[in-house]
Design a protein around this motif. Structure first.
Motif, PDB file in Angstrom:
ATOM      1  N   THR A  27       0.756  -1.105   0.034  1.00 40.48           N
ATOM      2  CA  THR A  27       0.012  -0.197   0.181  1.00 40.48           C
ATOM      3  C   THR A  27       0.836   0.969   0.056  1.00 40.48           C
ATOM      4  OG1 THR A  27      -0.162   0.338   2.418  1.00 40.48           O
ATOM      5  CG2 THR A  27      -1.675  -1.159   1.309  1.00 40.48           C
ATOM      6  N   GLY A  28       0.256   2.455  -0.213  1.00 38.70           N
ATOM      7  CA  GLY A  28       0.983   3.699  -0.073  1.00 38.70           C
ATOM      8  C   GLY A  28       1.721   3.751   1.031  1.00 38.70           C
ATOM      9  N   SER A  29       1.044   3.530   2.082  1.00 42.16           N
ATOM     10  CA  SER A  29       1.670   3.827   3.612  1.00 42.16           C
ATOM     11  C   SER A  29       2.826   2.974   3.712  1.00 42.16           C
ATOM     12  CB  SER A  29       0.825   3.569   4.621  1.00 42.16           C
ATOM     13  OG  SER A  29       0.326   2.109   4.731  1.00 42.16           O
ATOM     14  N   ASP A  30       2.782   1.704   3.204  1.00 51.34           N
ATOM     15  CA  ASP A  30       4.197   0.621   3.060  1.00 51.34           C
ATOM     16  C   ASP A  30       5.181   1.216   2.377  1.00 51.34           C
ATOM     17  OD1 ASP A  30       2.734  -0.992   4.644  1.00 51.34           O
ATOM     18  OD2 ASP A  30       1.895  -2.313   3.026  1.00 51.34           O
ATOM     19  N   GLU A  31       4.979   1.689   1.203  1.00 51.82           N
ATOM     20  CA  GLU A  31       5.937   2.488   0.436  1.00 51.82           C
ATOM     21  C   GLU A  31       6.552   3.686   1.214  1.00 51.82           C
ATOM     22  OE1 GLU A  31       4.520   3.087  -3.486  1.00 51.82           O
ATOM     23  OE2 GLU A  31       3.836   1.035  -3.546  1.00 51.82           O
ATOM     24  N   GLU A  32       5.676   4.416   1.728  1.00 49.43           N
ATOM     25  CA  GLU A  32       6.238   5.472   2.471  1.00 49.43           C
ATOM     26  C   GLU A  32       7.143   5.123   3.548  1.00 49.43           C
ATOM     27  OE1 GLU A  32       3.986   9.560   3.060  1.00 49.43           O
ATOM     28  OE2 GLU A  32       3.746   8.304   5.038  1.00 49.43           O
ATOM     29  N   SER A  33       6.606   4.055   4.300  1.00 46.67           N
ATOM     30  CA  SER A  33       7.300   3.670   5.417  1.00 46.67           C
ATOM     31  C   SER A  33       8.778   3.006   5.024  1.00 46.67           C
ATOM     32  CB  SER A  33       6.643   2.393   6.165  1.00 46.67           C
ATOM     33  OG  SER A  33       7.401   1.898   7.185  1.00 46.67           O
ATOM     34  N   ALA A  80      10.520   4.033   2.379  1.00 47.16           N
ATOM     35  CA  ALA A  80      11.258   5.208   1.991  1.00 47.16           C
ATOM     36  C   ALA A  80      11.895   5.857   3.244  1.00 47.16           C
ATOM     37  CB  ALA A  80      10.586   6.026   1.027  1.00 47.16           C
ATOM     38  N   GLU A  81      10.950   5.944   4.281  1.00 48.87           N
ATOM     39  CA  GLU A  81      11.369   6.816   5.428  1.00 48.87           C
ATOM     40  C   GLU A  81      12.418   5.952   6.222  1.00 48.87           C
ATOM     41  OE1 GLU A  81       7.197   8.988   6.190  1.00 48.87           O
ATOM     42  OE2 GLU A  81       7.717   7.485   7.439  1.00 48.87           O
ATOM     43  N   THR A  82      12.238   4.796   6.141  1.00 44.32           N
ATOM     44  CA  THR A  82      13.436   3.930   6.947  1.00 44.32           C
ATOM     45  C   THR A  82      14.515   4.101   6.170  1.00 44.32           C
ATOM     46  OG1 THR A  82      11.522   2.427   7.748  1.00 44.32           O
ATOM     47  CG2 THR A  82      13.638   1.691   7.687  1.00 44.32           C
ATOM     48  N   PHE A  83      14.652   3.861   4.888  1.00 44.29           N
ATOM     49  CA  PHE A  83      15.913   3.870   4.190  1.00 44.29           C
ATOM     50  C   PHE A  83      16.607   5.228   4.348  1.00 44.29           C
ATOM     51  CE2 PHE A  83      18.076   5.014   0.224  1.00 44.29           C
ATOM     52  CZ  PHE A  83      18.753   3.941   0.111  1.00 44.29           C
ATOM     53  N   TRP A  84      15.751   6.335   4.156  1.00 42.08           N
ATOM     54  CA  TRP A  84      16.509   7.672   4.501  1.00 42.08           C
ATOM     55  C   TRP A  84      16.918   7.644   5.835  1.00 42.08           C
ATOM     56  CZ3 TRP A  84      18.290   9.605   0.620  1.00 42.08           C
ATOM     57  CH2 TRP A  84      17.394   9.587  -0.794  1.00 42.08           C
TER      58      TRP A  84
END
Length: 139
Positions: free
Chosen positions: A2-8, A10-14
């Motif tokens: 889901t969109g929130s998983d992708e955001e999570s 990306a946020e974790t990666f950054w």
């Protein structure tokens, strides 16, 4: 996903990237050198003397930015500019003996920091992370 998983993701990666960048910056403190300068010195040590424009391409920065990096390294006595024997109008940038010494020390310090950083992962996880990151890098 889901969109929130992708955001999570990306946020974790950054967040991990920021943490690694901060650790790298701390590792460079003894030499009072910026990460960009350390990268440039590493490229010059790997590839030998380069024209400033070629160094900029390796670093993926603007030629003007490469000139600023080179100036900073030259002020510290870590690189020197010299005439290109193939074209005397052109300039080459090369590490000095001190640049080689500092570059070796930085490489060792960064390897130690990386080992410390990734120590939380078992060998199988490190191998898998390396595979994934290389795939993302190369796509």
């Amino acid at each position: 996903m889901t969109g929130s998983d992708e955001e999570s993701l990306a946020e974790t990666f950054w967040a991990v990237t920021r943490r690694l960048r901060h650790q790298t910056k701390r590792a460079l403190e003894p030499w009072e050198i910026s990460p960009g300068q350390a990268r440039a010195l590493g490229v010059l040590r790997r590839h030998g003397a380069l024209r400033p424009g070629t160094l900029a391409e390796h670093l993926r920065i603007a030629p003007r930015s490469a000139t600023e990096v080179i100036d900073g390294l030259q002020e510290r006595g870590l690189v020197e500019r010299r005439a290109d024997p193939a074209d005397r109008r052109a300039t080459l940038v090369a590490p000095t003996d001190e640049g080689d010494r500092v570059g070796t020390a930085i490489q060792q310090a960064r390897a130690t920091e990386a080992e410390r950083f990734f120590a939380a992962l078992d060998p199988a996880d490190r191998t898998e992370l390396t595979r994934i990151l290389r795939r993302l890098r190369d796509d």
